[in-house]
Every structure is written in C-alpha cells, then in structure tokens.
Design a protein around this motif. Structure first.
Motif, PDB file in Angstrom:
ATOM      1  N   HIS A 292       0.817  -1.205   0.000  1.00 14.89           N
ATOM      2  CA  HIS A 292       0.000   0.000   0.000  1.00 14.89           C
ATOM      3  C   HIS A 292       0.856   1.262   0.000  1.00 14.89           C
ATOM      4  N   ASP A 293       1.948   1.240   0.819  1.00 22.05           N
ATOM      5  CA  ASP A 293       2.840   2.392   0.843  1.00 22.05           C
ATOM      6  C   ASP A 293       3.489   2.613  -0.511  1.00 22.05           C
ATOM      7  N   PHE A 294       3.890   1.508  -1.163  1.00 18.57           N
ATOM      8  CA  PHE A 294       4.528   1.622  -2.480  1.00 18.57           C
ATOM      9  C   PHE A 294       3.549   2.231  -3.506  1.00 18.57           C
ATOM     10  N   MET A 295       2.277   1.747  -3.478  1.00 19.99           N
ATOM     11  CA  MET A 295       1.293   2.273  -4.419  1.00 19.99           C
ATOM     12  C   MET A 295       1.004   3.750  -4.140  1.00 19.99           C
ATOM     13  N   SER A 296       0.956   4.134  -2.848  1.00 21.14           N
ATOM     14  CA  SER A 296       0.720   5.536  -2.511  1.00 21.14           C
ATOM     15  C   SER A 296       1.851   6.419  -3.016  1.00 21.14           C
ATOM     16  N   GLN A 297       3.105   5.963  -2.805  1.00 22.95           N
ATOM     17  CA  GLN A 297       4.250   6.732  -3.295  1.00 22.95           C
ATOM     18  C   GLN A 297       4.240   6.817  -4.823  1.00 22.95           C
ATOM     19  N   LEU A 298       3.829   5.725  -5.473  1.00 26.23           N
ATOM     20  CA  LEU A 298       3.787   5.703  -6.932  1.00 26.23           C
ATOM     21  C   LEU A 298       2.758   6.716  -7.455  1.00 26.23           C
ATOM     22  N   ILE A 299       1.576   6.749  -6.835  1.00 27.28           N
ATOM     23  CA  ILE A 299       0.535   7.681  -7.265  1.00 27.28           C
ATOM     24  C   ILE A 299       0.946   9.124  -6.990  1.00 27.28           C
ATOM     25  N   GLU A 300       1.547   9.365  -5.813  1.00 29.22           N
ATOM     26  CA  GLU A 300       1.942  10.723  -5.475  1.00 29.22           C
ATOM     27  C   GLU A 300       3.063  11.235  -6.362  1.00 29.22           C
ATOM     28  N   SER A 301       3.901  10.328  -6.919  1.00 24.54           N
ATOM     29  CA  SER A 301       5.011  10.753  -7.772  1.00 24.54           C
ATOM     30  C   SER A 301       4.538  11.198  -9.160  1.00 24.54           C
ATOM     31  N   ILE A 302       3.277  10.896  -9.537  1.00 24.51           N
ATOM     32  CA  ILE A 302       2.759  11.323 -10.838  1.00 24.51           C
ATOM     33  C   ILE A 302       2.435  12.806 -10.767  1.00 24.51           C
ATOM     34  N   PRO A 303       2.988  13.631 -11.685  1.00 24.96           N
ATOM     35  CA  PRO A 303       2.800  15.094 -11.586  1.00 24.96           C
ATOM     36  C   PRO A 303       1.392  15.565 -11.940  1.00 24.96           C
ATOM     37  N   SER A 311     -18.160   3.673  -7.223  1.00 23.41           N
ATOM     38  CA  SER A 311     -19.447   3.701  -7.921  1.00 23.41           C
ATOM     39  C   SER A 311     -20.524   4.468  -7.143  1.00 23.41           C
ATOM     40  N   ASP A 312     -20.332   4.638  -5.826  1.00 23.01           N
ATOM     41  CA  ASP A 312     -21.306   5.402  -5.044  1.00 23.01           C
ATOM     42  C   ASP A 312     -21.089   6.907  -5.136  1.00 23.01           C
ATOM     43  N   GLY A 313     -20.089   7.349  -5.917  1.00 24.75           N
ATOM     44  CA  GLY A 313     -19.851   8.773  -6.129  1.00 24.75           C
ATOM     45  C   GLY A 313     -18.785   9.372  -5.240  1.00 24.75           C
ATOM     46  N   ASP A 314     -18.169   8.581  -4.327  1.00 21.45           N
ATOM     47  CA  ASP A 314     -17.129   9.084  -3.433  1.00 21.45           C
ATOM     48  C   ASP A 314     -15.750   8.889  -4.053  1.00 21.45           C
ATOM     49  N   TYR A 315     -14.881   9.902  -3.873  1.00 21.15           N
ATOM     50  CA  TYR A 315     -13.483   9.770  -4.273  1.00 21.15           C
ATOM     51  C   TYR A 315     -12.729   9.062  -3.138  1.00 21.15           C
ATOM     52  N   ARG A 316     -12.264   7.839  -3.418  1.00 23.11           N
ATOM     53  CA  ARG A 316     -11.554   7.074  -2.393  1.00 23.11           C
ATOM     54  C   ARG A 316     -10.050   7.350  -2.401  1.00 23.11           C
ATOM     55  N   VAL A 317      -9.492   7.720  -3.574  1.00 20.95           N
ATOM     56  CA  VAL A 317      -8.058   7.996  -3.682  1.00 20.95           C
ATOM     57  C   VAL A 317      -7.874   9.206  -4.589  1.00 20.95           C
ATOM     58  N   VAL A 318      -7.109  10.210  -4.106  1.00 18.31           N
ATOM     59  CA  VAL A 318      -6.663  11.340  -4.934  1.00 18.31           C
ATOM     60  C   VAL A 318      -5.224  11.657  -4.545  1.00 18.31           C
ATOM     61  N   ASN A 319      -4.402  12.063  -5.518  1.00 14.31           N
ATOM     62  CA  ASN A 319      -3.011  12.388  -5.200  1.00 14.31           C
ATOM     63  C   ASN A 319      -2.868  13.878  -4.906  1.00 14.31           C
ATOM     64  N   GLU A 320      -1.637  14.289  -4.542  1.00 16.76           N
ATOM     65  CA  GLU A 320      -1.409  15.678  -4.170  1.00 16.76           C
ATOM     66  C   GLU A 320      -1.639  16.623  -5.342  1.00 16.76           C
ATOM     67  N   ALA A 321      -1.317  16.159  -6.568  1.00 12.59           N
ATOM     68  CA  ALA A 321      -1.549  17.004  -7.738  1.00 12.59           C
ATOM     69  C   ALA A 321      -3.044  17.302  -7.907  1.00 12.59           C
TER      70      ALA A 321
END
Length: 588
Positions: A292-303, A311-321
C-alpha cells in the motif's frame, strides 16, 4: 370470589380495547389529515397549473399584439381571458417603461384604487380579496427573439380555489368519522363476546388444575371438545411430563459433563492452531501495508492529478496534484466524510462528471475528453481527462480511475489562433472571410424574420497618395482611426469588416433604405471632419456605396450593387454617398 375475577378481566379487556382504539384513532386522524392535505395540495397545484396553461396559450398572440401596438387585439385577448371561470383579473405591464398596458378585473393595484373611492365596508371586502389574491406572472418575449417585452399576470383568489375542493374535504372527513364509529361498535361487540367471556371460563379451569389432577366438578362443567377443556387437560399432562423430563435431564447432565472434558482437550489444540494463524495474518498484514505504501508513493510521484472514484460517487483515492489543482489540501483519504464532485465543483460541473462516469460504468469502455470545469471558488480549469472503469470481479465494476492534464495554456493558444483567424490585426475589425460568414448568417435571419438590411461599401479616397507622401506607418494609423470612427457610428448589432487595403464594408441590420442612406451620409460627414492623429495634420474623405439586402436580394448580389455604387461615387468626384437604387432609377 368469582365476581372480583370477572371485574379484573373486564378491566383488562377494557384497557386493551382502549389502547387499540387510541392507536387506531391516532393513525386514522393522521391519515385523514394527510389525505385532506394531499387533496388540497393537488387541487392547488392543478389550479395554478391551469393558470399557467392559460398564460402560455395566449403568449404568442399577446406578444404580437404588444409588438404591433394593436390595442383592439389586446382588449379582445384580455376580455377573453376574463371569461375563464378561474381568472379574476389580468394585467399586462411593459418592461421597458414599467407602465401597465392592460389592467382588467380584480388586480391588486387596481383594487386599492377602487377601494379608496367607495364606502368603508367595500374597502374591507377588497382588502380581504387582495390578501387572498393568487397571481401567476409570465414574461412575454418577442417572437423569434430572446428579448423580453412585457409581463403578463393572471390573478385569481383563494376563495375560488377552496370552493372547488371543500366538498371533497367534507366527504373525506365524514367518511373518517363514520368508519371510526363503526369500528368502535365492532370492537366493543367482538371483545365482549370473544375475549371477556373466554378469559373468565379459562380462569375457572386453571384454578381447578393441581399437580397431576383436575377437579371433577370443573371437568364435568366443561365436558366437550371445546378449546378451553382441551387446554385444561393439556396443562395437567404437561405437569406429568415435566417430572419425567426432569429425570431424563439429570442423566443427560452427567453425559454432558463427560463430553465437556473431551472438548476442553480439543479446545487447547484449536488454540495452538489459532496462535499460528494469527502469526501468519500479522506477516501478511505487514506485506499488504508495504504494498500500500509503495502504491501511494507511486501515485503521489505522478505530476498530473490522479484519482479513483467509487461507484457510489465518493473519491476514495486522490493524489497531491489533484488536491493542488482544485485546492482541497485539507482532504485526507482516511477521512470519514468522503469527497464528492459537489465538494469542489459547481453544480453543473458535478452533474457533468457524474453523467460521464455513469456512461463509462454502463459501457465499460475507457473515455478521453476535454472539459472546462468550474470549481466551488469560481475558477475555471481547462482539462484533458482520461477515465477507465475499474473491475472488482470478472463481471462487476466498482468505480472509475482516471488522470487529468491541465491544458489551459493550449486553450489560450487556441483562442489566440481563433482571434487571428477572424479579426484584422491592424484595425480590429472582422477580416474579409469572417465578415462574409457573419453577414451571410444575418441575411439568413433576415429572410426568416422578414426584415431589411443595408450593405455599405467604403473606400478611403486617395489613400495611396497618403501612403506615398507620409509613409506606410502613417497609412496604418489612418486605417486604425478610420475603423474606430466606423465602429463608433454603428450599433452593437451591425457588422463592420475590412475587405482589403483601404476598403471596408458595414452590414446594417434592421435598416430601411432611408435610414441606411442617412447613416452613410452621417459617417461620411464625421470622417470628413475628423483630424487624423499623426505627426502632421491629415484629413481624409471617404466614398460610400449603398445597397439594400433582403426581399429577393441575396448577399452576393448586394455586394456587387454596393461595389457598383462605390465606383459611381468615385467617378462623381469622391467624398460622396451613392445608392444603387438611385443609379437604377437614373438608368431607367
């Protein structure tokens, strides 16, 4: 001894009956109230809807009558509306001057004026009516145009609306009262016959039941196959069986103790296995946390902004960008309150994104599109958005994943290119291609709505001489000021374009021949009296050719006629206005 027992059960039945009836009466009262409110609301909605339908049915004819200043037609329409049973008054008010064009029947302002001229009792009646007035305004637009010209208001009153529904409300109330009285009588009859009497007889039987025996007097009194006699016999048999069951229970208890000792041994073995399983779970949990930490770092590294929307309309994951793009730095993925489109976008943007995500989930296909999203602070985000459905199983999808690219700089370049393609860079007027395109659109509108237009062709007299004597930089300034004067004389709806060199064209919309000729002469006079702002004092003149457009004369023919009129103005000595219609009359 028997009488007190009977009064106890009679009191109990009375309590049961009272509580059941209170609950029924409460529910019936609430349902009756809801039903009466529903009938009233439906009738009121239908009443108002009828007023709106009447307003819409006369909107077009009323707009034509107002636009044509046809007072007889206005009077006829208003009198026809007042004949409708639901309408008590009608008012038409002009928007531009705020004056009332028509006021008939019971109109609030009109009622006040009438009341001041009559007796005191009449004033009270009108005041009551004015408090109960129902008004339904409708903005009247000119046909074929989105400009409002007047407001139509139909009036009615509460008394007329209530008159149509009071009998329905009375029937509902009488029906509820009748049902309540009927049920009161039925409840009383049923409880007395089927509850009070059986309870008293059952009490007599239970008193005769001893441990293993029943009083013979009671048995003889209740001979037969009825339920109460059977119930008393069953009570006696149950006591005997309970004694036998007690002996069997004691034997079973000893056997159970032996089984418990055996199960304790098995429990120790299960405990050992559980300890081993917990150790493996801890190891697996650590592995999952690391992934999970690796995936979080990977997503955050995307500019670019990256997100996962359930599907219920909630954002479960968003990066800093993503947070930086929409300024939602206070949001945390672990927050209990989930992030939705409505938290950072305006209403239309949130609806647009929900619709796009629903389409992706239904088609199960990736989608890339450009979108201009407005956030909750009013800032516009020009984005290129790529989305794809995320699978939960082989046949189920649990949400949408996507990435955004900010293309605001590209949009700025596109707008600049669009400006360069439509606007003349020197004068700020439309270039030839865009002028012809807009003029043709205006001609099409004129043909549909049957109005005339005029085309002016202008040429700066002796402009080549100005360039040769003063240089092209002075000629450019002259062109700019010439274009500025033309745009200052024209109206907002007129179209001004530079056709080429020192030639300009103006399309005057909604213009008659006389008005076009007057505008051309006024423009020629202003240009003749204008001193060009250059290092040396320069005055210029212009020759103008005028041709009408419409009533069978298309744009191409009008251009040829205006050009011929311009040539005639040059030939006649310059600094003059010539109309093609005058040339035709002279030729004839």
């Amino acid at each position: 001894m028997t009488q007190p027992k009977r009064s106890i059960f009679q009191s109990l039945s009375a309590k049961i009956f009272f509580r059941i009836f209170v609950i029924y009466f409460f529910i019936a009262s609430v349902l009756t109230a809801f039903q009466m409110v529903d009938v009233y609301v439906r009738h009121k909605h239908s009443f108002i809807q009828k007023l709106d339908v009447y307003s819409s049915s006369i909107e077009r004819s009323l707009a034509l009558a107002i636009w044509d200043f046809d007072e007889m037609r206005l009077e006829s329409i208003s009198d026809g509306v007042l004949k409708i049973p639901l309408v008590t008054g009608v008012s038409v008010r002009e928007l531009m001057l705020g004056q009332a064009i028509v006021q008939k029947g019971q109109v609030p302002g009109k009622l006040g004026e009438a009341g001041s001229q009559n007796s005191g009792s009449l004033e009270v009646t009108f005041s009551f009516l004015e408090e109960d007035i129902i008004e339904r305004p409708l903005t009247i637009y000119r046909e074929g145009n989105d400009k409002p010209i007047a407001v139509l208001t139909l009036y009615s009153n509460q008394a007329m609306m209530i008159e149509g529904v009071k009998y329905s409300l009375l029937i509902i109330l009488c029906s509820a009262v009748l049902k309540t009285l009927s049920l009161w009588f039925l409840f009383t009859l049923v409880l007395r016959r089927h509850l009070v009497k059986p309870l008293k007889e059952l009490t007599d039987i239970v008193q005769g039941v001893n441990f293993g025996s029943i009083s013979s007097s009671i048995i003889e009194k209740h001979k037969g196959e009825d339920e109460l006699t059977r119930l008393s016999v069953v009570f006696n048999q149950m006591l005997l069986r309970l004694q036998e069951a007690g002996d069997e229970l004691e034997d079973s208890n000893s056997k159970l103790n032996t089984e418990i000792r055996q199960k304790h041994a098995v429990l120790h073995e299960v405990q050992d296995l559980n300890d081993k399983l917990e150790h493996r779970v801890e190891m697996r949990t650590e592995e999952l946390a690391s992934a999970h930490d690796f995936m979080s770092q990977l997503i955050e590294s995307i500019p670019n902004p990256v997100f996962y929307k359930h599907s219920d309309g909630d954002y479960r994951v968003v990066n800093e960008a993503f947070k930086s793009e929409f300024r939602i730095d206070d949001y945390n993925d672990n927050d209990c309150d989930k992030l939705t489109d409505g938290d950072f976008l305006d209403e239309s943007g949130a609806a647009q994104e929900d619709k796009a995500d629903a389409g992706i989930m239904s088609t199960r296909e990736a989608l890339t599109y450009e979108s201009s999203l407005v956030d909750s602070r009013g800032n516009v985000h020009e984005l290129l958005i790529s989305k794809a459905p995320l699978k939960a199983t082989s046949s189920q999808y649990q949400g949408v994943v996507g990435m955004m690219v900010n293309i605001e700089n590209r949009k700025v370049l596109e707008r600049e290119l669009r400006t360069f393609a439509t606007i003349d860079g020197l004068t700020g007027c439309y270039n030839r291609r865009y002028f012809m395109e807009q003029a043709q659109k205006e001609v099409s509108r004129g043909n549909r709505h049957h109005y005339l237009m005029a085309l002016l062709y202008l040429d700066i007299d002796l402009f080549k001489h100005i360039n040769d004597e003063n240089g092209h930089h002075v000629g450019d300034r002259v062109l700019k000021q010439f274009a500025s004067v033309c745009k200052g004389v024209c109206r907002d709806g007129d179209i001004v374009g530079r056709i080429g060199g020192e030639e300009f064209a103006i399309m005057l919309t909604h213009t008659t021949f006389d008005s076009a000729y007057e505008v051309a002469n006024r423009l020629r006079t202003i240009i003749e009296g204008t001193e060009m702002n250059t290092r040396e004092s320069i005055k210029i003149t212009t020759s103008i050719g005028v041709s009408m457009v419409g009533h069978g004369i298309d744009l191409e023919s009008s251009i040829q006629r205006a050009d011929a009129a311009l040539y005639q103005a040059k030939k006649m000595g310059r600094n003059r206005v010539e109309c093609y219609q005058h040339i035709e009359q002279k030729g004839a």
